[in-house]
Design an enzyme around this catalytic site. Structure first.
Site, PDB file in Angstrom:
ATOM      1  N   ARG A  80      97.468  91.019  92.278  1.00 34.22           N
ATOM      2  CA  ARG A  80      97.640  91.309  90.842  1.00 34.22           C
ATOM      3  C   ARG A  80      99.011  91.931  90.583  1.00 34.22           C
ATOM      4  O   ARG A  80      99.552  92.626  91.434  1.00 34.22           O
ATOM      5  CB  ARG A  80      96.578  92.281  90.344  1.00 34.22           C
ATOM      6  CG  ARG A  80      95.191  91.702  90.278  1.00 34.22           C
ATOM      7  CD  ARG A  80      94.243  92.708  89.616  1.00 34.22           C
ATOM      8  NE  ARG A  80      94.684  93.035  88.277  1.00 34.22           N
ATOM      9  CZ  ARG A  80      94.509  94.227  87.706  1.00 34.22           C
ATOM     10  NH1 ARG A  80      93.918  95.201  88.356  1.00 34.22           N
ATOM     11  NH2 ARG A  80      94.946  94.443  86.470  1.00 34.22           N
ATOM     12  N   ILE A  89     103.677  86.472  82.764  1.00 30.91           N
ATOM     13  CA  ILE A  89     103.533  87.763  82.078  1.00 30.91           C
ATOM     14  C   ILE A  89     102.677  88.682  82.949  1.00 30.91           C
ATOM     15  O   ILE A  89     101.473  88.442  83.105  1.00 30.91           O
ATOM     16  CB  ILE A  89     102.879  87.594  80.692  1.00 30.91           C
ATOM     17  CG1 ILE A  89     103.697  86.633  79.824  1.00 30.91           C
ATOM     18  CG2 ILE A  89     102.724  88.952  80.003  1.00 30.91           C
ATOM     19  CD1 ILE A  89     103.022  86.239  78.522  1.00 30.91           C
ATOM     20  N   ARG A  90     103.280  89.701  83.519  1.00 28.40           N
ATOM     21  CA  ARG A  90     102.572  90.609  84.450  1.00 28.40           C
ATOM     22  C   ARG A  90     101.645  89.794  85.359  1.00 28.40           C
ATOM     23  O   ARG A  90     100.466  90.079  85.516  1.00 28.40           O
ATOM     24  CB  ARG A  90     101.781  91.673  83.671  1.00 28.40           C
ATOM     25  CG  ARG A  90     102.682  92.651  82.921  1.00 28.40           C
ATOM     26  CD  ARG A  90     101.895  93.696  82.142  1.00 28.40           C
ATOM     27  NE  ARG A  90     101.039  93.091  81.126  1.00 28.40           N
ATOM     28  CZ  ARG A  90      99.721  92.963  81.205  1.00 28.40           C
ATOM     29  NH1 ARG A  90      99.066  93.409  82.255  1.00 28.40           N
ATOM     30  NH2 ARG A  90      99.054  92.394  80.242  1.00 28.40           N
ATOM     31  N   HIS A 103     101.470  80.740  82.343  1.00 29.34           N
ATOM     32  CA  HIS A 103     100.748  80.453  81.092  1.00 29.34           C
ATOM     33  C   HIS A 103     101.218  79.130  80.482  1.00 29.34           C
ATOM     34  O   HIS A 103     102.059  79.147  79.570  1.00 29.34           O
ATOM     35  CB  HIS A 103     101.024  81.554  80.060  1.00 29.34           C
ATOM     36  CG  HIS A 103     100.367  82.859  80.342  1.00 29.34           C
ATOM     37  ND1 HIS A 103      99.130  83.196  79.846  1.00 29.34           N
ATOM     38  CD2 HIS A 103     100.772  83.921  81.078  1.00 29.34           C
ATOM     39  CE1 HIS A 103      98.801  84.414  80.246  1.00 29.34           C
ATOM     40  NE2 HIS A 103      99.790  84.870  80.999  1.00 29.34           N
ATOM     41  N   GLU A 129      99.863  77.417  78.342  1.00 25.87           N
ATOM     42  CA  GLU A 129      99.510  77.388  76.906  1.00 25.87           C
ATOM     43  C   GLU A 129     100.598  78.016  76.044  1.00 25.87           C
ATOM     44  O   GLU A 129     100.588  77.861  74.827  1.00 25.87           O
ATOM     45  CB  GLU A 129      98.145  78.062  76.675  1.00 25.87           C
ATOM     46  CG  GLU A 129      98.125  79.588  76.732  1.00 25.87           C
ATOM     47  CD  GLU A 129      98.142  80.157  78.151  1.00 25.87           C
ATOM     48  OE1 GLU A 129      98.337  79.388  79.111  1.00 25.87           O
ATOM     49  OE2 GLU A 129      97.976  81.384  78.274  1.00 25.87           O
ATOM     50  N   CYS A 182      96.408  82.907  84.763  1.00 25.34           N
ATOM     51  CA  CYS A 182      96.793  84.305  84.928  1.00 25.34           C
ATOM     52  C   CYS A 182      95.571  85.200  85.190  1.00 25.34           C
ATOM     53  O   CYS A 182      95.010  85.141  86.284  1.00 25.34           O
ATOM     54  CB  CYS A 182      97.624  84.754  83.725  1.00 25.34           C
ATOM     55  SG  CYS A 182      98.680  86.147  84.092  1.00 25.34           S
TER      56      CYS A 182
END
Ligand code: GLN
Length: 193
Positions: free
Chosen positions: A107, A134-135, A170, A172, A80
């Site tokens: 972005r 996430i964004r 993500h 993780e 990200c």
């Protein structure tokens, strides 16, 4: 065994630490210039806010040494905001960054409505993997030696260029360990250190 460095100046680094613990891989936090002096097998750049992270890297004197280590072949995994830090071109706000990977990124590419979402998609060689966004940015273009590894709705969300791996999602944050294993097996261990 030499540790993996996890950039820990801002953002979601603790989740990567937990994932490496699950995989019995030693790690150290990279918070200042001297943390880069010891031997490292690779480095993880976490999610967070890329503009803040880039500025901190510059202020802490980490930007140039990190750039040089990656150019010299140190395995790196950016998630990200970490992906944004590695991109050669950023649309949606340029700020200090590492500039090592042949990708153009956008972005906050999914806008406000779709700020965060979860999906599954094929990841080269791994099959279907869960993806939490996430964004998130996406990769508008790969060029040079970068290769796409996964797409969602026609947009590239993972790519590799030799020692550099990036995901706009993500891994993780999901319990699935395969993307971290891919980094460790295909890039870190293949590097021979
Ligand atoms: N939107 C953030 C940025 O532009 C990235 C978000 C994330 O890392 N989860 O840096």
């Amino acid at each position: 065994m030499k540790p993996i460095g996890i950039l820990a100046v801002q953002g979601a680094f603790a989740e990567h630490e937990n994932r490496l613990d699950e995989l019995y891989v030693p790690w150290i936090e990279i918070r200042q210039r001297k943390d880069l002096d010891g031997p490292l097998r690779g480095i993880i750049l976490p999610g967070g806010e890329s503009t803040v992270m880039g500025k901190l890297l510059q202020d802490l004197g980490l930007l140039q040494p990190l750039h040089d280590r990656i150019q010299q072949g140190l395995p790196v995994f950016g998630t990200c905001a970490g992906l944004i830090l590695l991109a050669k071109t950023i649309s949606g706000g340029e700020s200090p960054h590492l500039h090592t990977m042949d990708i153009a990124v956008k972005r906050n590419a999914y806008g406000r409505q779709l700020g965060s979402f979860h999906t599954w998609s094929d990841f080269a060689g791994l099959g279907n993997v869960p993806m939490t966004f996430i964004r998130a940015p996406y990769i508008e273009q790969v060029f040079g030696e970068a290769q796409p590894l996964a797409t969602v709705n026609g947009h590239i969300v993972a790519a590799r260029q030799k020692n550099q791996l990036v995901t706009s999602f993500h891994p993780e944050l999901d319990s699935d360990q395969r993307v971290h294993r891919y980094f460790l097996d295909q890039i870190v261990n293949a590097n021979g250190d």
